[in-house]
Write an enzyme that holds these catalytic residues in place. Structure first.
Site, PDB file in Angstrom:
ATOM      1  N   GLU A 195      48.114  55.679  49.648  1.00 20.06           N
ATOM      2  CA  GLU A 195      47.471  56.907  49.857  1.00 20.06           C
ATOM      3  C   GLU A 195      48.776  57.806  50.562  1.00 20.06           C
ATOM      4  OE1 GLU A 195      44.027  56.931  52.568  1.00 20.06           O
ATOM      5  OE2 GLU A 195      45.122  55.644  53.798  1.00 20.06           O
ATOM      6  N   ASP A 249      44.988  48.725  58.479  1.00 20.05           N
ATOM      7  CA  ASP A 249      46.344  49.282  58.070  1.00 20.05           C
ATOM      8  C   ASP A 249      47.527  48.527  58.418  1.00 20.05           C
ATOM      9  OD1 ASP A 249      44.892  51.331  57.028  1.00 20.05           O
ATOM     10  OD2 ASP A 249      45.384  52.788  58.935  1.00 20.05           O
ATOM     11  N   GLN A 293      37.334  49.468  50.851  1.00 20.36           N
ATOM     12  CA  GLN A 293      38.586  48.340  51.584  1.00 20.36           C
ATOM     13  C   GLN A 293      38.379  48.204  52.799  1.00 20.36           C
ATOM     14  OE1 GLN A 293      42.586  49.897  49.756  1.00 20.36           O
ATOM     15  NE2 GLN A 293      41.367  51.376  49.612  1.00 20.36           N
ATOM     16  N   MET A 302      44.396  52.222  50.662  1.00 22.13           N
ATOM     17  CA  MET A 302      44.628  52.869  51.934  1.00 22.13           C
ATOM     18  C   MET A 302      45.785  52.234  52.846  1.00 22.13           C
ATOM     19  SD  MET A 302      40.872  53.272  53.184  1.00 22.13           S
ATOM     20  CE  MET A 302      39.959  54.540  53.139  1.00 22.13           C
ATOM     21  N   GLY A 303      45.809  52.724  53.833  1.00 22.00           N
ATOM     22  CA  GLY A 303      47.206  52.259  54.684  1.00 22.00           C
ATOM     23  C   GLY A 303      47.543  53.288  55.448  1.00 22.00           C
ATOM     24  N   ARG A 353      46.541  50.847  28.792  1.00 23.53           N
ATOM     25  CA  ARG A 353      46.880  51.955  29.593  1.00 23.53           C
ATOM     26  C   ARG A 353      47.820  51.784  30.718  1.00 23.53           C
ATOM     27  NH1 ARG A 353      40.470  53.744  29.818  1.00 23.53           N
ATOM     28  NH2 ARG A 353      40.359  55.303  27.901  1.00 23.53           N
ATOM     29  N   ASN A 356      45.814  52.542  66.378  1.00 20.92           N
ATOM     30  CA  ASN A 356      46.928  53.320  66.974  1.00 20.92           C
ATOM     31  C   ASN A 356      46.625  54.481  68.126  1.00 20.92           C
ATOM     32  OD1 ASN A 356      49.367  52.952  66.445  1.00 20.92           O
ATOM     33  ND2 ASN A 356      48.811  52.818  64.290  1.00 20.92           N
ATOM     34  N   GLY A 357      45.571  55.446  67.399  1.00 23.74           N
ATOM     35  CA  GLY A 357      45.480  56.448  68.261  1.00 23.74           C
ATOM     36  C   GLY A 357      44.277  55.936  69.608  1.00 23.74           C
ATOM     37  N   ARG A 367      45.082  56.593  34.106  1.00 21.88           N
ATOM     38  CA  ARG A 367      43.733  56.436  34.699  1.00 21.88           C
ATOM     39  C   ARG A 367      44.080  56.354  36.265  1.00 21.88           C
ATOM     40  NH1 ARG A 367      42.390  58.597  30.558  1.00 21.88           N
ATOM     41  NH2 ARG A 367      40.608  58.037  29.342  1.00 21.88           N
TER      42      ARG A 367
HETATM   43  O1  F6P Z   1      43.051  53.801  59.462  1.00 19.78           O
HETATM   44  C1  F6P Z   1      41.947  53.118  58.574  1.00 19.78           C
HETATM   45  C2  F6P Z   1      41.800  54.041  57.541  1.00 19.78           C
HETATM   46  O2  F6P Z   1      41.126  53.440  56.551  1.00 19.78           O
HETATM   47  C3  F6P Z   1      43.167  54.450  56.882  1.00 19.78           C
HETATM   48  O3  F6P Z   1      43.463  53.606  55.975  1.00 19.78           O
HETATM   49  C4  F6P Z   1      42.679  55.865  56.364  1.00 19.78           C
HETATM   50  O4  F6P Z   1      43.731  56.674  55.761  1.00 19.78           O
HETATM   51  C5  F6P Z   1      41.554  56.369  57.045  1.00 19.78           C
HETATM   52  O5  F6P Z   1      41.420  55.239  57.858  1.00 19.78           O
HETATM   53  C6  F6P Z   1      40.529  56.921  56.649  1.00 19.78           C
HETATM   54  O6  F6P Z   1      39.864  57.687  57.691  1.00 19.78           O
HETATM   55  P1  F6P Z   1      38.562  58.315  57.488  1.00 19.78           P
HETATM   56  O7  F6P Z   1      37.435  57.042  57.480  1.00 19.78           O
HETATM   57  O8  F6P Z   1      38.189  58.912  58.649  1.00 19.78           O
HETATM   58  O9  F6P Z   1      38.118  58.743  56.307  1.00 19.78           O
END
Ligand code: F6P
Length: 358
Positions: free
Chosen positions: A232, A137, A284, A179-180, A172, A113-114, A276
């Site tokens: 996350e 993501d 990932q 992530m994402g 449990r 994206n960025g 847990r």
């Molecule tokens: O954009 C990919 C990603 O792995 C996201 O899922 C996660 O929030 C972020 O990058 C983690 O970034 P960094 O590697 O800078 O900790």
């Protein structure tokens, strides 16, 4: 002589090398003129500071299966791109200068994206840019799929699979944080593939009482354990109502390492159950790409090569409705592809009994 610059930007993912190999093979095999490849080191930083190395076809041999990126990567946030660096260097001008000094015919950028905002800026500054959609993501607007995503789904699913057996043995409640970033594609897909009972994603703010109801319902019906796949970026209904400022204030005084621990603490407090949390984290993004990503990234690379050979610039190669298409960068830049709470996959998951906490 054709001169092509290449860089990988932002968080890495699987199949970056496979995608670059796809570009290079396609151009070398089909160009009528000799080609030189310039690999910029550590993303846009390499373009800004003129750090590059000449790449030969042989550099791309044997890398189809290799994770990470042979060029290195870094994050150069778009929001600071117009700010001079600590020595007063104008980053945008510096990138243009490097490009022109090396007499590049185009720049290939593999990013999320960025990174696409910067690519679009470079396009508007007159540079020939072709991009490829990279990120675990899968949140890039304009493409149904990004490379890296399927490999990450595999790893996150494996994590949930492993947790299943131990959760069952101990009876449990287990949370696997996935992530994402700000979207739920990865936790949604890995959660469904791993048979999670509860999936919390940013697009569907959760009510902790609904989460607890689901756990108690499973207890009543004799299930020994409950698995939650928590994004996350998951957010509670109350927090979703806060203004940006109020939410930032909450995070400034946050006592948990991440949202999963907050959810775990609430479940533990309200049910007395043993909970847990497991965070597979950057695993990932690691390791070799899955077969799907090897093929997909190679195809994207070949399509990018085709665009370069035809002299068509200013596009991201995208996959829409099962077809490879070219997406103008100005359409992609600055937009997120999120999971719609009304999407079929969400409705189907609910039919299967998966709780989203809503
Ligand atoms: O954009 C990919 C990603 O792995 C996201 O899922 C996660 O929030 C972020 O990058 C983690 O970034 P960094 O590697 O800078 O900790």
């Amino acid at each position: 002589m054709m001169r092509i610059g290449m860089l990988t930007s932002g968080g890495d993912c699987q199949a970056l090398n496979a995608a670059m190999r796809g570009v290079v093979k396609t151009v070398i095999n089909n160009s009528k003129e000799p080609v030189e490849f310039y690999g910029f080191e550590d993303g846009y930083k390499g373009l800004i500071y003129g750090k590059f190395r000449m790449l030969q076809g042989s550099d791309f041999s044997g890398i189809l299966t290799r994770g990470g990126t042979i060029l290195g990567t870094s994050r150069v946030p778009f929001k600071t791109i117009h700010e001079p660096d600590k020595n007063g260097l104008d980053k945008v001008e510096a990138m243009k200068q490097t490009y022109h000094k090396l007499q590049l015919d185009c720049l290939v950028m593999l990013g999320g994206n960025g990174s696409h905002k910067t690519a679009n800026l470079l396009k508007s500054e007159g540079l020939n840019v072709v991009t490829l959609p990279k990120t675990i993501d899968n949140d890039l607007w304009g493409t149904d799929m990004t490379f890296g995503f399927q490999s990450a789904v595999d790893i996150a699913t494996d994590a949930i699979d492993c947790i299943h057996t131990t959760a069952n043995s101990h009876g449990r409640v287990f949370i696997v944080e996935i992530m994402g970033h700000k979207v739920g594609w990865l936790p949604l897909n890995a959660g469904m593939a791993g048979g999670a009972d509860i999936i919390l994603i940013p697009e569907i703010p959760y009510d902790i009482n609904k989460v607890i109801d689901k756990i108690e319902e499973r207890d009543r019906t004799g299930s020994r354990f409950t698995i939650l796949a928590v994004a996350e970026g998951a957010i509670s209904k109350e927090d979703a109502k806060l203004s940006k400022k109020e939410y930032a204030k909450k995070l400034a005084n946050y006592k948990f390492p991440s949202v999963s621990y907050e959810v775990a603490a609430a479940i533990q407090e309200k049910t007395g159950r043993e909970v847990r949390v497991t965070v597979p984290g950057h695993m990932q993004r690691g390791g070799s790409p899955c077969p799907y990503d090897r093929v997909f990234a190679s195809r994207l690379g070949a399509e990018a090569g085709k665009l370069i050979l035809k002299g068509e610039f200013g596009y991201m190669v995208a996959y829409k409705n099962r077809e490879m298409v070219k997406m103008p960068l100005e359409k992609v830049a600055g937009k997120l592809k999120t999971v719609s709470p009304d999407a079929d996959i969400i409705k189907e998951a609910k039919l299967l009994g998966i709780c989203f906490g809503d």
